[in-house]
Design an enzyme around this catalytic site. Structure first.
Site, PDB file in Angstrom:
ATOM      1  N   TYR A   1       0.845  -1.208   0.000  1.00  9.73           N
ATOM      2  CA  TYR A   1       0.000   0.000   0.000  1.00  9.73           C
ATOM      3  C   TYR A   1       0.879   1.258   0.000  1.00  9.73           C
ATOM      4  O   TYR A   1       0.759   2.111  -0.873  1.00  9.73           O
ATOM      5  CB  TYR A   1      -0.896  -0.024   1.231  1.00  9.73           C
ATOM      6  CG  TYR A   1      -1.863   1.134   1.327  1.00  9.73           C
ATOM      7  CD1 TYR A   1      -3.003   1.175   0.528  1.00  9.73           C
ATOM      8  CD2 TYR A   1      -1.660   2.163   2.237  1.00  9.73           C
ATOM      9  CE1 TYR A   1      -3.911   2.226   0.624  1.00  9.73           C
ATOM     10  CE2 TYR A   1      -2.569   3.214   2.348  1.00  9.73           C
ATOM     11  CZ  TYR A   1      -3.692   3.237   1.541  1.00  9.73           C
ATOM     12  OH  TYR A   1      -4.585   4.288   1.656  1.00  9.73           O
TER      13      TYR A   1
ATOM     14  N   PRO B   1       2.530   2.482  12.424  1.00 12.02           N
ATOM     15  CA  PRO B   1       3.131   3.782  12.771  1.00 12.02           C
ATOM     16  C   PRO B   1       2.805   4.211  14.201  1.00 12.02           C
ATOM     17  O   PRO B   1       1.679   4.034  14.659  1.00 12.02           O
ATOM     18  CB  PRO B   1       2.489   4.738  11.746  1.00 12.02           C
ATOM     19  CG  PRO B   1       2.110   3.868  10.592  1.00 12.02           C
ATOM     20  CD  PRO B   1       1.707   2.563  11.211  1.00 12.02           C
TER      21      PRO B   1
ATOM     22  N   GLN C   1       3.056   7.327  15.582  1.00 11.49           N
ATOM     23  CA  GLN C   1       2.387   8.619  15.759  1.00 11.49           C
ATOM     24  C   GLN C   1       2.035   9.195  14.395  1.00 11.49           C
ATOM     25  O   GLN C   1       2.731   8.961  13.408  1.00 11.49           O
ATOM     26  CB  GLN C   1       3.293   9.596  16.514  1.00 11.49           C
ATOM     27  CG  GLN C   1       4.678   9.703  15.912  1.00 11.49           C
ATOM     28  CD  GLN C   1       5.563  10.715  16.646  1.00 11.49           C
ATOM     29  OE1 GLN C   1       5.174  11.274  17.654  1.00 11.49           O
ATOM     30  NE2 GLN C   1       6.747  10.950  16.119  1.00 11.49           N
ATOM     31  N   ARG C   2       0.940   9.934  14.369  1.00 13.53           N
ATOM     32  CA  ARG C   2       0.553  10.536  13.095  1.00 13.53           C
ATOM     33  C   ARG C   2      -0.329  11.754  13.342  1.00 13.53           C
ATOM     34  O   ARG C   2      -1.298  11.683  14.090  1.00 13.53           O
ATOM     35  CB  ARG C   2      -0.205   9.520  12.256  1.00 13.53           C
ATOM     36  CG  ARG C   2      -0.462  10.014  10.871  1.00 13.53           C
ATOM     37  CD  ARG C   2      -1.233   9.028  10.070  1.00 13.53           C
ATOM     38  NE  ARG C   2      -0.456   7.875   9.680  1.00 13.53           N
ATOM     39  CZ  ARG C   2      -0.999   6.696   9.411  1.00 13.53           C
ATOM     40  NH1 ARG C   2      -2.282   6.501   9.554  1.00 13.53           N
ATOM     41  NH2 ARG C   2      -0.248   5.707   9.004  1.00 13.53           N
TER      42      ARG C   2
ATOM     43  N   THR D   1      -0.639   7.037  18.186  1.00 10.79           N
ATOM     44  CA  THR D   1      -1.632   8.097  17.943  1.00 10.79           C
ATOM     45  C   THR D   1      -2.069   8.135  16.476  1.00 10.79           C
ATOM     46  O   THR D   1      -1.338   7.709  15.582  1.00 10.79           O
ATOM     47  CB  THR D   1      -1.067   9.494  18.302  1.00 10.79           C
ATOM     48  OG1 THR D   1      -0.001   9.816  17.392  1.00 10.79           O
ATOM     49  CG2 THR D   1      -0.579   9.543  19.738  1.00 10.79           C
TER      50      THR D   1
END
Ligand code: NAD
Ligand code: UDP
Length: 314
Positions: free
Chosen positions: A143, A271, A273-274, A208
């Site tokens: 992806y 992931p 944090q985002r 996050t």
């Protein structure tokens, strides 16, 4: 205008079709129904300005259109990992085919890219100039790398062939018409809470995400397409940042659920944090989100409670 929406029978695509029809455009919705459904657009079927085509973007197609919104691609990790080879083909061959079409009929084309191009980011919040931290060989790569190559193709068709492009990097978006078995966190938690099942938090829940309500997202996509100032990628998302545990607690509260939170293993390469930096969207689109998480969750919960397609089919 004649507008093509690939992936138009999906979650975001169907809301985009609604808005385009409201604006009085002629809309061709193209989809192979992998994760989307005719049900998402059946209310548009009788409209003479709406047309539905079953087609796979990995194959070329010729249509006379002025605008192309290229959204075709499964977006949930569960769906895009089901057939990873098909996922990367959809991103790459889909981009080649749609860019070829745009070039041939001189249409403007917008790519639905993703915050996943930043991978597990070491720059926080993420600015568009950040090149990202993506594992090229992991389970999310079909992806993430597919979307990165699609961006490359967009930029190269732009530089080499003068194709008129727009790119939006979409951060986690939620709302009505998410599939109950979609596998993404918001729909999972709402469905689990409404059914009184355990809420499955992966890892310690301290990772996050920033959640954007679908109506805000669609408005930003439309604005990106129709502005003439900026063609490089633009982050679209809600900068409110929440841990996954906070999200679970909010959903339990809003549904008055008796569900318990349980911990399950964190998937690989998840992931940590985002959060989007949306300065560019503010500057070039005069846009910022208007629906906060609590409001958006209430609307999404209402949808899952009221829609026979949504909740009963779980
Ligand atoms: P979705 O799975 O609901 O919609 C994707 C649509 O594309 C579906 O209708 C599916 O049937 C169709 N499709 C898939 N492969 C196809 C193919 N080969 N040919 C034709 N149609 C095909 O997902 P969504 O959330 O609506 O996402 C739409 C787009 O936005 C995707 O490109 C996704 O990568 C991007 N995006 C979404 C989010 C989000 O949070 N929802 C975040 C970042 C990017
Ligand atoms: N997640 C979770 N429980 C679930 C589904 C997802 O804790 O039932 C977590 C997942 O590990 C990730 C976050 O929620 O940290 C967002 O997951 P999602 O699949 O919605 O999107 P993405 O990881 O692509 O941002």
């Amino acid at each position: 205008m004649r507008v093509l929406v690939t992936g138009g029978a999906g979650f975001l695509g169907s809301h985009l079709c609604d808005r385009l029809i409201e604006q009085g455009q002629d809309v061709i919705c193209l989809d192979n129904y992998f994760t989307g459904s005719k049900k998402n657009v059946e209310h548009l079927a009788s409209n003479p300005r709406f047309e539905l085509i079953r087609h796979d973007v990995t194959e070329p197609i010729l249509l006379e259109v002025d605008r192309i919104y290229n959204l075709a691609c499964p977006a949930s990790p569960v769906h895009y990992q089901y057939n990873p080879v098909k996922t990367i083909k959809t991103s790459i061959l889909g981009a080649v085919n749609m860019l070829g079409l745009a070039k041939r009929v001189r249409a403007r084309i917008l790519q639905a890219s993703t915050s996943e191009v930043y991978g597990d980011p070491s720059v926080h919040p993420q600015v568009e100039e950040y090149w990202g931290n993506v594992n090229p060989i992991g389970i999310r790569s079909c992806y993430d790398e597919g979307k990165r190559v699609a961006e490359t193709l967009f930029m190269d068709y732009h530089r080499q062939n003068k194709v008129d492009i727009r790119i939006v990097r979409i951060f986690n978006t939620y709302g009505p018409r998410m599939h109950p078995n979609d596998g993404r966190v918001v729909s999972n938690f709402i469905v689990q809470a409404l059914q009184g099942k355990d809420i499955t938090v992966y890892g310690d829940g301290q990772q996050t995400r920033s959640f954007c309500f679908v109506s805000d997202l669609v408005e930003a996509i439309l604005r990106t397409m129709e502005q003439n100032e900026y063609t490089l990628p633009i982050n679209i998302g809600n900068p409110g940042e929440f841990t996954i545990l906070e999200l679970a607690e909010k959903i339990i509260k809003l549904t008055s659920s008796k569900s318990k939170i349980i911990k399950e293993p964190l998937p690989a390469d998840d992931p940590k944090q985002r959060k989007p930096d949306i300065s560019k969207a503010k500057k070039f689109l005069n846009w910022e989100p208007s629906v906060n998480l609590e409001e958006g969750l209430k609307k999404t919960i209402e949808y899952f409670l009221s829609s026979p397609y949504g909740f009963d089919s779980v």
